[in-house]
Motif scaffolding. Structure first.
Motif, mmCIF file in Angstrom:
data_model
loop_
_atom_site.group_PDB
_atom_site.id
_atom_site.type_symbol
_atom_site.label_atom_id
_atom_site.label_comp_id
_atom_site.label_asym_id
_atom_site.label_seq_id
_atom_site.Cartn_x
_atom_site.Cartn_y
_atom_site.Cartn_z
ATOM 1 N N ALA A 1 -4.891 11.536 -4.377
ATOM 2 C CA ALA A 1 -3.891 12.502 -3.922
ATOM 3 C C ALA A 1 -2.976 11.900 -2.870
ATOM 4 C CB ALA A 1 -4.590 13.745 -3.362
ATOM 5 N N ALA A 2 -3.519 11.010 -2.046
ATOM 6 C CA ALA A 2 -2.725 10.362 -1.001
ATOM 7 C C ALA A 2 -1.961 9.147 -1.506
ATOM 8 C CB ALA A 2 -3.638 9.947 0.151
ATOM 9 N N GLY A 3 -2.156 8.794 -2.796
ATOM 10 C CA GLY A 3 -1.460 7.634 -3.346
ATOM 11 C C GLY A 3 -2.073 6.327 -2.939
ATOM 12 N N LEU A 4 -3.342 6.324 -2.534
ATOM 13 C CA LEU A 4 -3.994 5.124 -2.025
ATOM 14 C C LEU A 4 -5.074 4.582 -2.951
ATOM 15 C CD1 LEU A 4 -4.401 6.263 1.689
ATOM 16 C CD2 LEU A 4 -2.833 4.516 0.842
ATOM 17 N N ALA A 5 -5.324 5.223 -4.060
ATOM 18 C CA ALA A 5 -6.393 4.771 -4.953
ATOM 19 C C ALA A 5 -5.992 3.479 -5.651
ATOM 20 C CB ALA A 5 -6.712 5.840 -5.985
ATOM 21 N N MET B 1 0.851 -1.199 0.000
ATOM 22 C CA MET B 1 0.000 0.000 0.000
ATOM 23 C C MET B 1 0.878 1.236 0.000
ATOM 24 S SD MET B 1 -2.862 1.122 2.820
ATOM 25 C CE MET B 1 -3.725 -0.424 2.659
ATOM 26 N N TRP B 2 0.395 2.272 -0.667
ATOM 27 C CA TRP B 2 1.144 3.529 -0.692
ATOM 28 C C TRP B 2 0.782 4.326 0.539
ATOM 29 C CZ3 TRP B 2 -1.194 4.315 -6.113
ATOM 30 C CH2 TRP B 2 -0.626 3.384 -6.996
ATOM 31 N N LEU B 3 1.650 4.357 1.527
ATOM 32 C CA LEU B 3 1.357 5.029 2.783
ATOM 33 C C LEU B 3 1.861 6.461 2.757
ATOM 34 C CD1 LEU B 3 2.275 2.188 5.277
ATOM 35 C CD2 LEU B 3 0.003 2.852 4.504
ATOM 36 N N ALA B 4 1.187 7.304 3.485
ATOM 37 C CA ALA B 4 1.577 8.707 3.593
ATOM 38 C C ALA B 4 1.791 9.023 5.062
ATOM 39 C CB ALA B 4 0.499 9.595 2.994
ATOM 40 N N ALA B 5 2.547 8.188 5.728
ATOM 41 C CA ALA B 5 2.637 8.236 7.181
ATOM 42 C C ALA B 5 3.372 9.454 7.701
ATOM 43 C CB ALA B 5 3.313 6.964 7.691
ATOM 44 N N ASN B 6 4.145 10.120 6.868
ATOM 45 C CA ASN B 6 4.933 11.229 7.360
ATOM 46 C C ASN B 6 4.405 12.589 6.916
ATOM 47 O OD1 ASN B 6 7.400 9.908 8.717
ATOM 48 N ND2 ASN B 6 7.148 8.783 6.800
ATOM 49 N N LEU B 7 3.156 12.602 6.462
ATOM 50 C CA LEU B 7 2.557 13.869 6.098
ATOM 51 C C LEU B 7 2.087 14.599 7.352
ATOM 52 C CD1 LEU B 7 0.320 12.919 3.076
ATOM 53 C CD2 LEU B 7 2.324 14.371 3.031
ATOM 54 N N PRO B 8 1.935 15.905 7.281
ATOM 55 C CA PRO B 8 1.280 16.612 8.376
ATOM 56 C C PRO B 8 -0.171 16.164 8.484
ATOM 57 C CG PRO B 8 1.589 18.055 6.499
ATOM 58 C CD PRO B 8 2.380 16.810 6.212
ATOM 59 N N ASP B 9 -0.856 16.595 9.542
ATOM 60 C CA ASP B 9 -2.215 16.141 9.786
ATOM 61 C C ASP B 9 -3.144 16.429 8.619
ATOM 62 O OD1 ASP B 9 -1.550 15.132 12.201
ATOM 63 O OD2 ASP B 9 -2.115 16.920 13.325
ATOM 64 N N ALA B 10 -2.920 17.519 7.938
ATOM 65 C CA ALA B 10 -3.751 17.829 6.772
ATOM 66 C C ALA B 10 -2.846 18.266 5.639
ATOM 67 C CB ALA B 10 -4.752 18.935 7.095
ATOM 68 N N LEU B 11 -2.889 17.508 4.532
ATOM 69 C CA LEU B 11 -2.128 17.873 3.342
ATOM 70 C C LEU B 11 -3.022 18.735 2.472
ATOM 71 C CD1 LEU B 11 0.189 17.625 1.288
ATOM 72 C CD2 LEU B 11 -0.891 15.538 0.462
ATOM 73 N N THR B 12 -2.693 20.010 2.364
ATOM 74 C CA THR B 12 -3.475 20.914 1.533
ATOM 75 C C THR B 12 -2.860 20.970 0.155
ATOM 76 O OG1 THR B 12 -4.072 22.243 3.442
ATOM 77 C CG2 THR B 12 -4.352 23.248 1.271
ATOM 78 N N VAL B 13 -3.662 20.595 -0.863
ATOM 79 C CA VAL B 13 -3.205 20.625 -2.248
ATOM 80 C C VAL B 13 -3.800 21.860 -2.895
ATOM 81 C CG1 VAL B 13 -3.057 19.373 -4.404
ATOM 82 C CG2 VAL B 13 -3.166 18.127 -2.254
ATOM 83 N N ASP B 14 -2.992 22.896 -3.076
ATOM 84 C CA ASP B 14 -3.464 24.118 -3.682
ATOM 85 C C ASP B 14 -3.769 23.877 -5.147
ATOM 86 O OD1 ASP B 14 -0.966 25.843 -1.805
ATOM 87 O OD2 ASP B 14 -3.090 25.629 -1.332
ATOM 88 N N THR B 15 -4.449 24.838 -5.747
ATOM 89 C CA THR B 15 -4.683 24.752 -7.180
ATOM 90 C C THR B 15 -3.332 24.871 -7.879
ATOM 91 O OG1 THR B 15 -6.818 25.794 -6.883
ATOM 92 C CG2 THR B 15 -5.927 25.760 -9.119
ATOM 93 N N MET B 16 -2.886 23.738 -8.400
ATOM 94 C CA MET B 16 -1.545 23.717 -8.978
ATOM 95 C C MET B 16 -1.563 22.875 -10.233
ATOM 96 S SD MET B 16 0.282 21.034 -6.360
ATOM 97 C CE MET B 16 -0.036 22.016 -4.922
ATOM 98 N N ASN B 17 -0.625 23.122 -11.087
ATOM 99 C CA ASN B 17 -0.540 22.295 -12.263
ATOM 100 C C ASN B 17 0.283 21.042 -11.952
ATOM 101 O OD1 ASN B 17 2.183 23.041 -12.332
ATOM 102 N ND2 ASN B 17 1.807 24.704 -13.797
#
Length: 411
Positions: free
Chosen positions: A258-262, A1-17
């Motif tokens: 976005a979290a790499g879990l799909a 599984m693609w884990l995101a264990a070291n992210l902050p509590d909330a990963l904010t993905v701004d409008t970005m390309n």
């Protein structure tokens, strides 16, 4: 599984390309995405995000005639005296057809050539009975043929190891009702071989982002996975999703991506908010009351999903396709609705989709109250195109014979 264990509590993905997003992940290898560093550790080859397939099941059978609407066909208005869409309520498209105004949120995709309309797609033969025709659609069987496995079960099994399918623990997630009868669990994933979790209510997943605690069904190979599958950190998207179950399902899909879990496939069933399919696409009565609002939910949800996947830079890695068991009869019934028909019209969406029209719109013919013109596109041509063009795999052996591919992607 693609884990995101070291992210902050909330990963904010701004409008970005896409470039901004990938540069962000390159600067944060602990994000857990296998392509975050940009290069394969052993070969040095460039890595790309896996291909995500989102299937949207329009349960009950969508009415093609009131979706992509004839403009100047006098027979259309004669056969539908109460439910024909007035010209002033249509989005002009050509001299012959217009889009139902409920689909307005999808027009930016159409104008940007990110939406393909498959006209007259369907099964070779139908019984006009939901259980059998849905079973045939789920298994991709020929007339008189019975499979015990769903077409996606066979397709995923035949393409194990394909890098474009990614490395998720799961083969698929499904949101919404998928079991149409006790003997046919998991729709296109039937057979109890693929690793599939079906959560009935996506809002429950969004509340806790854990499978445990939701109302769910699971195949045997995914039983142990379901006990621990979760999204440890929340992903906050700036895209706003509509506040209904369909919107929740697509929001959950975007956040998991976005979290790499799909997983490789996400399946979403769109039906009525009260779970009565007759109040959505299976419009046997009062069609004017139910069909337009359901198309609005479809369009608003898909538009938001497209915006979210663009926001996280993964729209080019996403393919969305709608389907149903059959279309509707061109003739209105005595309850101001439509009974079951045959050929239908469906959408294929994505950043790499070759936008435009394929096939021919189902002609308006005067038939019995249950019937309609046969399809001009075999639905297995779409499935073959998904397997071979989108996944880069092989469809040979998945169906009882070979089918041609459709031009659904830009070259």
């Amino acid at each position: 599984m693609w884990l995101a264990a070291n992210l902050p509590d909330a990963l904010t993905v701004d409008t970005m390309n896409r470039r901004h997003f990938l540069s962000l992940t390159s600067a944060a290898p602990l994000l857990g995405l296998p392509w975050a560093n940009g290069l394969h550790a052993s070969t040095g080859a460039a890595l790309q995000p896996p291909s995500l397939l989102v299937l949207v099941y329009l349960r009950g059978g969508n009415d093609a005639y009131n979706t992509f609407v004839p403009l100047n066909d006098a027979r259309y208005r004669k056969l539908r005296p109460n439910i024909a869409i007035p010209r002033e309520q249509l989005i002009p498209f050509s001299g012959t057809h217009g889009f139902n105004q409920a689909l307005k949120p999808l027009m930016p995709l159409w104008e940007n050539k990110e939406m393909l309309l498959l006209q007259g797609i369907g099964q070779q033969e139908i019984t006009n009975q939901h259980f059998r025709d849905a079973e045939t659609q789920f298994t991709a069987a020929s007339p008189g043929q019975y499979y015990t496995d769903g077409w996606l079960t066979r397709a995923l099994g035949a393409n194990v190891g394909n890098r474009r399918l990614g490395t998720s623990q799961l083969d698929a997630l499904a949101f919404g009702d998928l079991d149409i009868r006790e003997g046919d669990p998991m729709g296109p994933f039937r057979g109890d071989k693929a690793r599939v979790i079906n959560m009935q209510h996506p809002s429950e997943w969004l509340s806790g982002r854990r499978v445990v605690g939701t109302q769910y069904l699971v195949t045997a190979p995914a039983r142990a996975i379901a006990e621990t599958f979760s999204q440890p950190q929340r992903v906050t998207l700036q895209t706003n999703f509509p506040a209904h179950e369909f919107g929740d399902a697509l929001r959950a899909t975007a956040e998991l991506a976005a979290a790499g879990l799909a997983p490789p496939v996400v399946h979403v069933t769109l039906t009525a908010s009260d779970d009565d399919q007759h109040h959505a696409f299976d419009t046997h009565w009062d069609q004017h009351k139910y069909h337009g609002p359901t198309l609005t939910r479809l369009a608003e949800g898909l538009s938001a999903f497209r915006n979210a996947m663009r926001e996280i830079g993964l729209w080019d890695n996403t393919l969305v396709a709608t389907y149903d068991e059959f279309g509707r009869c061109p003739k209105e019934n005595d309850k101001q609705g439509t009974h079951h028909g045959w050929g239908s019209t469906h959408f294929v969406l994505g950043g790499k989709v070759k936008g435009g029209l394929l096939g021919e719109p189902p002609p308006v013919v005067d038939v019995f109250a249950i019937d309609g013109p046969p399809p001009v596109i075999d639905y297995r041509e779409l499935y073959t195109s998904i397997i071979e063009q989108w996944w880069g795999g092989k469809a040979r052996g998945v169906f009882d014979r070979n089918f041609k591919t459709l031009e659904i992607l830009r070259s």
